[in-house]
Design a protein around this motif. Structure first.
Motif, PDB file in Angstrom:
ATOM      1  N   ARG A 107       3.316   6.074  -2.723  1.00 53.90           N
ATOM      2  CA  ARG A 107       4.502   6.874  -3.019  1.00 53.90           C
ATOM      3  C   ARG A 107       4.807   6.969  -4.512  1.00 53.90           C
ATOM      4  O   ARG A 107       5.247   8.010  -4.985  1.00 53.90           O
ATOM      5  N   LEU A 108       4.592   5.904  -5.256  1.00 53.01           N
ATOM      6  CA  LEU A 108       4.927   5.922  -6.680  1.00 53.01           C
ATOM      7  C   LEU A 108       3.806   6.486  -7.537  1.00 53.01           C
ATOM      8  O   LEU A 108       4.073   7.203  -8.493  1.00 53.01           O
ATOM      9  N   GLU A 109       2.579   6.127  -7.249  1.00 47.83           N
ATOM     10  CA  GLU A 109       1.398   6.667  -7.934  1.00 47.83           C
ATOM     11  C   GLU A 109       1.511   6.721  -9.448  1.00 47.83           C
ATOM     12  O   GLU A 109       1.049   7.661 -10.079  1.00 47.83           O
ATOM     13  N   ARG A 110       2.146   5.747 -10.064  1.00 48.94           N
ATOM     14  CA  ARG A 110       2.188   5.668 -11.526  1.00 48.94           C
ATOM     15  C   ARG A 110       1.699   4.299 -11.933  1.00 48.94           C
ATOM     16  O   ARG A 110       2.183   3.292 -11.431  1.00 48.94           O
ATOM     17  N   ARG A 111       0.770   4.290 -12.839  1.00 52.27           N
ATOM     18  CA  ARG A 111       0.166   3.052 -13.297  1.00 52.27           C
ATOM     19  C   ARG A 111       1.223   2.069 -13.790  1.00 52.27           C
ATOM     20  O   ARG A 111       2.056   2.409 -14.609  1.00 52.27           O
ATOM     21  N   ALA A 112       1.176   0.898 -13.267  1.00 55.55           N
ATOM     22  CA  ALA A 112       2.050  -0.221 -13.605  1.00 55.55           C
ATOM     23  C   ALA A 112       3.450  -0.107 -12.995  1.00 55.55           C
ATOM     24  O   ALA A 112       4.080  -1.118 -12.751  1.00 55.55           O
ATOM     25  N   VAL A 113       3.932   1.087 -12.717  1.00 53.46           N
ATOM     26  CA  VAL A 113       5.283   1.247 -12.156  1.00 53.46           C
ATOM     27  C   VAL A 113       5.342   0.724 -10.726  1.00 53.46           C
ATOM     28  O   VAL A 113       6.292   0.028 -10.350  1.00 53.46           O
ATOM     29  N   ASP A 114       4.328   1.042  -9.921  1.00 58.24           N
ATOM     30  CA  ASP A 114       4.337   0.564  -8.543  1.00 58.24           C
ATOM     31  C   ASP A 114       4.244  -0.960  -8.492  1.00 58.24           C
ATOM     32  O   ASP A 114       4.937  -1.614  -7.708  1.00 58.24           O
ATOM     33  N   THR A 115       3.445  -1.533  -9.371  1.00 61.46           N
ATOM     34  CA  THR A 115       3.314  -2.993  -9.403  1.00 61.46           C
ATOM     35  C   THR A 115       4.618  -3.641  -9.869  1.00 61.46           C
ATOM     36  O   THR A 115       5.039  -4.653  -9.308  1.00 61.46           O
ATOM     37  N   LEU A 116       5.249  -3.051 -10.856  1.00 62.58           N
ATOM     38  CA  LEU A 116       6.542  -3.558 -11.315  1.00 62.58           C
ATOM     39  C   LEU A 116       7.557  -3.520 -10.176  1.00 62.58           C
ATOM     40  O   LEU A 116       8.280  -4.489  -9.941  1.00 62.58           O
ATOM     41  N   PHE A 131       0.833  -1.200   0.000  1.00 60.26           N
ATOM     42  CA  PHE A 131       0.000   0.000   0.000  1.00 60.26           C
ATOM     43  C   PHE A 131       0.872   1.256   0.000  1.00 60.26           C
ATOM     44  O   PHE A 131       0.629   2.204  -0.750  1.00 60.26           O
ATOM     45  N   GLU A 132       1.912   1.255   0.803  1.00 64.60           N
ATOM     46  CA  GLU A 132       2.805   2.418   0.903  1.00 64.60           C
ATOM     47  C   GLU A 132       3.555   2.657  -0.405  1.00 64.60           C
ATOM     48  O   GLU A 132       3.695   3.805  -0.836  1.00 64.60           O
ATOM     49  N   VAL A 133       4.036   1.606  -1.039  1.00 64.21           N
ATOM     50  CA  VAL A 133       4.716   1.762  -2.327  1.00 64.21           C
ATOM     51  C   VAL A 133       3.750   2.353  -3.348  1.00 64.21           C
ATOM     52  O   VAL A 133       4.108   3.264  -4.104  1.00 64.21           O
ATOM     53  N   GLY A 134       2.520   1.861  -3.366  1.00 63.39           N
ATOM     54  CA  GLY A 134       1.514   2.392  -4.282  1.00 63.39           C
ATOM     55  C   GLY A 134       1.244   3.871  -4.060  1.00 63.39           C
ATOM     56  O   GLY A 134       1.106   4.642  -5.011  1.00 63.39           O
TER      57      GLY A 134
END
Length: 117
Positions: free
Chosen positions: A26-35, A21-24
């Motif tokens: 902080r990154l807030e870019r589609r697909a980048v946080d999941t990668l 959740f925290e990574v999501g």
């Protein structure tokens, strides 16, 4: 032992979900946080397994944390959404790139873990 194992997985899973959740956030870019989480989680899993860690600690990290931190479902949804949005090239790069980078990450983690064992 079953209760200890279940608690280890549950606590590791809670920590992994919160970290995801925290990574999501902080990154807030589609697909980048999941990668990022899939690569990081793959690296950590390779490290733990190759380092010979076992018992409740291994369950907490490998099954609980890595299981909750990494996310195949988000990866699949994001790849399909890219395709639906007409971004087929980005969808292919996301799919192939995630697979290749996650596999390389687990191998790197395993190499480092073997050195620590």
């Amino acid at each position: 032992m079953a209760l200890v194992s279940a608690l280890a997985v549950g606590l590791g899973g809670a920590a992994g979900a919160l970290a995801r959740f925290e990574v999501g956030k902080r990154l807030e870019r589609r697909a980048v946080d999941t990668l990022a989480v899939n690569i990081g989680g793959s690296f950590l899993l390779g490290l733990v397994l190759a380092a010979g860690i076992d018992g409740p600690a291994a369950l907490a990290v490998a099954v609980g944390f890595c299981g909750a931190f990494t996310t195949f479902s988000s990866f699949a949804v994001e790849t399909v959404r890219l395709t639906d949005d007409g971004e087929t090239g980005r969808a292919v790069v996301n799919a192939v790139g995630t697979l290749v980078l996650a596999l390389l990450a687990v191998l790197m983690g395993a190499e480092i873990g073997a050195l620590l064992a």
